[in-house]
Write a protein that holds these residues in place. Structure first.
Motif, PDB file in Angstrom:
ATOM      1  N   ASN A  47     -17.613 -45.684 -53.269  1.00  0.00           N
ATOM      2  CA  ASN A  47     -18.942 -45.711 -53.881  1.00  0.00           C
ATOM      3  C   ASN A  47     -18.958 -45.385 -55.371  1.00  0.00           C
ATOM      4  N   ASP A  48     -17.865 -44.892 -55.936  1.00  0.00           N
ATOM      5  CA  ASP A  48     -17.836 -44.601 -57.376  1.00  0.00           C
ATOM      6  C   ASP A  48     -18.048 -45.854 -58.216  1.00  0.00           C
ATOM      7  N   LYS A  49     -17.680 -47.014 -57.671  1.00  0.00           N
ATOM      8  CA  LYS A  49     -17.715 -48.257 -58.431  1.00  0.00           C
ATOM      9  C   LYS A  49     -18.915 -49.139 -58.082  1.00  0.00           C
ATOM     10  N   VAL A  50     -19.830 -48.647 -57.267  1.00  0.00           N
ATOM     11  CA  VAL A  50     -20.881 -49.488 -56.689  1.00  0.00           C
ATOM     12  C   VAL A  50     -22.220 -49.351 -57.395  1.00  0.00           C
ATOM     13  N   LEU A  51     -22.915 -50.484 -57.508  1.00  0.00           N
ATOM     14  CA  LEU A  51     -24.326 -50.511 -57.849  1.00  0.00           C
ATOM     15  C   LEU A  51     -25.026 -50.835 -56.532  1.00  0.00           C
ATOM     16  N   LEU A  52     -25.837 -49.908 -56.047  1.00  0.00           N
ATOM     17  CA  LEU A  52     -26.575 -50.107 -54.799  1.00  0.00           C
ATOM     18  C   LEU A  52     -28.008 -50.466 -55.141  1.00  0.00           C
ATOM     19  N   TYR A  53     -28.458 -51.595 -54.611  1.00  0.00           N
ATOM     20  CA  TYR A  53     -29.817 -52.088 -54.844  1.00  0.00           C
ATOM     21  C   TYR A  53     -30.501 -52.184 -53.491  1.00  0.00           C
ATOM     22  N   ALA A  54     -31.639 -51.510 -53.358  1.00  0.00           N
ATOM     23  CA  ALA A  54     -32.339 -51.480 -52.075  1.00  0.00           C
ATOM     24  C   ALA A  54     -33.771 -51.972 -52.229  1.00  0.00           C
ATOM     25  N   VAL A  55     -34.230 -52.681 -51.205  1.00  0.00           N
ATOM     26  CA  VAL A  55     -35.575 -53.236 -51.196  1.00  0.00           C
ATOM     27  C   VAL A  55     -36.300 -52.753 -49.942  1.00  0.00           C
ATOM     28  N   GLY A  56     -37.451 -52.108 -50.132  1.00  0.00           N
ATOM     29  CA  GLY A  56     -38.325 -51.727 -49.031  1.00  0.00           C
ATOM     30  C   GLY A  56     -39.451 -52.748 -48.966  1.00  0.00           C
ATOM     31  N   TYR A  57     -39.318 -53.706 -48.053  1.00  0.00           N
ATOM     32  CA  TYR A  57     -40.228 -54.859 -48.086  1.00  0.00           C
ATOM     33  C   TYR A  57     -41.650 -54.557 -47.630  1.00  0.00           C
ATOM     34  N   GLU A  58     -41.862 -53.549 -46.792  1.00  0.00           N
ATOM     35  CA  GLU A  58     -43.232 -53.257 -46.353  1.00  0.00           C
ATOM     36  C   GLU A  58     -44.118 -52.796 -47.512  1.00  0.00           C
ATOM     37  N   GLU A  59     -43.530 -52.038 -48.440  1.00  0.00           N
ATOM     38  CA  GLU A  59     -44.285 -51.504 -49.565  1.00  0.00           C
ATOM     39  C   GLU A  59     -44.034 -52.266 -50.858  1.00  0.00           C
ATOM     40  N   GLY A  60     -43.126 -53.247 -50.825  1.00  0.00           N
ATOM     41  CA  GLY A  60     -42.814 -54.012 -52.024  1.00  0.00           C
ATOM     42  C   GLY A  60     -42.134 -53.176 -53.098  1.00  0.00           C
ATOM     43  N   ILE A  61     -41.265 -52.257 -52.672  1.00  0.00           N
ATOM     44  CA  ILE A  61     -40.609 -51.335 -53.596  1.00  0.00           C
ATOM     45  C   ILE A  61     -39.107 -51.632 -53.643  1.00  0.00           C
ATOM     46  N   ASP A  62     -38.555 -51.614 -54.845  1.00  0.00           N
ATOM     47  CA  ASP A  62     -37.102 -51.679 -54.976  1.00  0.00           C
ATOM     48  C   ASP A  62     -36.614 -50.418 -55.664  1.00  0.00           C
ATOM     49  N   THR A  63     -35.358 -50.115 -55.444  1.00  0.00           N
ATOM     50  CA  THR A  63     -34.731 -48.956 -56.074  1.00  0.00           C
ATOM     51  C   THR A  63     -33.254 -49.274 -56.257  1.00  0.00           C
ATOM     52  N   TYR A  64     -32.592 -48.487 -57.064  1.00  0.00           N
ATOM     53  CA  TYR A  64     -31.173 -48.702 -57.313  1.00  0.00           C
ATOM     54  C   TYR A  64     -30.532 -47.365 -57.671  1.00  0.00           C
ATOM     55  N   CYS A  65     -29.228 -47.317 -57.481  1.00  0.00           N
ATOM     56  CA  CYS A  65     -28.455 -46.157 -57.909  1.00  0.00           C
ATOM     57  C   CYS A  65     -27.022 -46.613 -58.158  1.00  0.00           C
ATOM     58  N   PHE A  66     -26.313 -45.820 -58.928  1.00  0.00           N
ATOM     59  CA  PHE A  66     -24.977 -46.194 -59.380  1.00  0.00           C
ATOM     60  C   PHE A  66     -23.961 -45.158 -58.944  1.00  0.00           C
ATOM     61  N   GLY A  67     -22.755 -45.644 -58.672  1.00  0.00           N
ATOM     62  CA  GLY A  67     -21.637 -44.743 -58.474  1.00  0.00           C
ATOM     63  C   GLY A  67     -21.219 -44.147 -59.807  1.00  0.00           C
ATOM     64  N   GLN A  68     -20.394 -43.123 -59.737  1.00  0.00           N
ATOM     65  CA  GLN A  68     -19.990 -42.390 -60.942  1.00  0.00           C
ATOM     66  C   GLN A  68     -19.293 -43.261 -61.984  1.00  0.00           C
ATOM     67  N   GLU A  69     -18.443 -44.173 -61.541  1.00  0.00           N
ATOM     68  CA  GLU A  69     -17.694 -45.002 -62.487  1.00  0.00           C
ATOM     69  C   GLU A  69     -18.627 -45.931 -63.272  1.00  0.00           C
ATOM     70  N   ILE A  70     -19.586 -46.538 -62.595  1.00  0.00           N
ATOM     71  CA  ILE A  70     -20.537 -47.415 -63.291  1.00  0.00           C
ATOM     72  C   ILE A  70     -21.433 -46.592 -64.212  1.00  0.00           C
ATOM     73  N   THR A  71     -21.843 -45.420 -63.755  1.00  0.00           N
ATOM     74  CA  THR A  71     -22.660 -44.541 -64.590  1.00  0.00           C
ATOM     75  C   THR A  71     -21.925 -44.200 -65.883  1.00  0.00           C
ATOM     76  N   GLN A  72     -20.646 -43.859 -65.761  1.00  0.00           N
ATOM     77  CA  GLN A  72     -19.834 -43.522 -66.940  1.00  0.00           C
ATOM     78  C   GLN A  72     -19.675 -44.728 -67.861  1.00  0.00           C
ATOM     79  N   TRP A  73     -19.445 -45.895 -67.290  1.00  0.00           N
ATOM     80  CA  TRP A  73     -19.301 -47.131 -68.063  1.00  0.00           C
ATOM     81  C   TRP A  73     -20.574 -47.392 -68.866  1.00  0.00           C
ATOM     82  N   MET A  74     -21.732 -47.201 -68.237  1.00  0.00           N
ATOM     83  CA  MET A  74     -23.001 -47.425 -68.929  1.00  0.00           C
ATOM     84  C   MET A  74     -23.238 -46.382 -70.015  1.00  0.00           C
ATOM     85  N   ARG A  75     -22.797 -45.151 -69.793  1.00  0.00           N
ATOM     86  CA  ARG A  75     -22.935 -44.108 -70.829  1.00  0.00           C
ATOM     87  C   ARG A  75     -22.094 -44.431 -72.048  1.00  0.00           C
ATOM     88  N   ASN A  76     -20.923 -45.009 -71.802  1.00  0.00           N
ATOM     89  CA  ASN A  76     -19.980 -45.275 -72.886  1.00  0.00           C
ATOM     90  C   ASN A  76     -20.216 -46.600 -73.597  1.00  0.00           C
TER      91      ASN A  76
END
Length: 173
Positions: A93-122
């Motif tokens: 999971n350190d390398k993953v971008l997780l994208y989730a969709v809650g279709y009943e409420e029409g909501i999406d969310t996302y979170c990043f593993g540590q490696e992607i977070t660090q890449w985006m910081r840099n």
């Protein structure tokens, strides 16, 4: 408790459910085992296959695994808490971008593993590209609840936008 009383309680509960609707089933954080996890087969087989193929292609070319989870709702948690709890269950999971969709409420969310977070910081360009792709995906949702077509459009838009940005980024570098 007398039988009549139990039947009365059951009748009242049935009436409440008919008037107010059945309560939504809570979706606990899942354990994604592939690029697309669709907890109750909301998407068509073709929609799932297209997202899966696009995600595999993106990962093989740019080493950015995007996992998509389609659920009715995010239970009693905030979408971001639910996302983080699900991300911990993804292998590597350190390398993953997780994208989730809650279709009943029409909501999406996302979170990043540590490696992607660090890449985006840099790298502010990568951060801008990822933020833009997530924003484009979010804008595909027009109704509540979402249709399966809309629920599939978000992840497809996200992945295609990331691919396009990474191709441009690669050419510039």
């Amino acid at each position: 408790m007398p039988r009549i009383q139990r039947l009365g309680i059951a009748a009242v509960m049935a009436a409440v459910m008919l008037v107010g609707g059945a309560p939504a089933v809570a979706t606990e954080p899942l354990t994604p085992s592939s690029y697309v996890t669709d907890s109750d087969s909301f998407l068509s087989d073709e929609q799932r296959a297209k997202i899966e193929t696009d995600a595999e292609s993106l990962n093989s070319k740019y080493h950015v695994p995007v996992y998509t989870v389609i659920v009715p709702n995010f239970s009693d948690q905030t979408p971001s808490e639910w996302c983080q709890a699900t991300l911990t269950k993804v292998r590597d999971n350190d390398k993953v971008l997780l994208y989730a969709v809650g279709y009943e409420e029409g909501i999406d969310t996302y979170c990043f593993g540590q490696e992607i977070t660090q890449w985006m910081r840099n790298d502010s360009i990568v951060k801008g590209d990822v933020d833009s792709a997530l924003s484009e995906a979010h804008r595909t949702y027009k109704s509540t609840p979402l249709t399966s077509k809309e629920a599939a459009a978000g992840p497809k838009t996200l992945i295609n936008s990331l691919r396009s940005s990474f191709e441009t980024y690669k050419r510039i570098r």
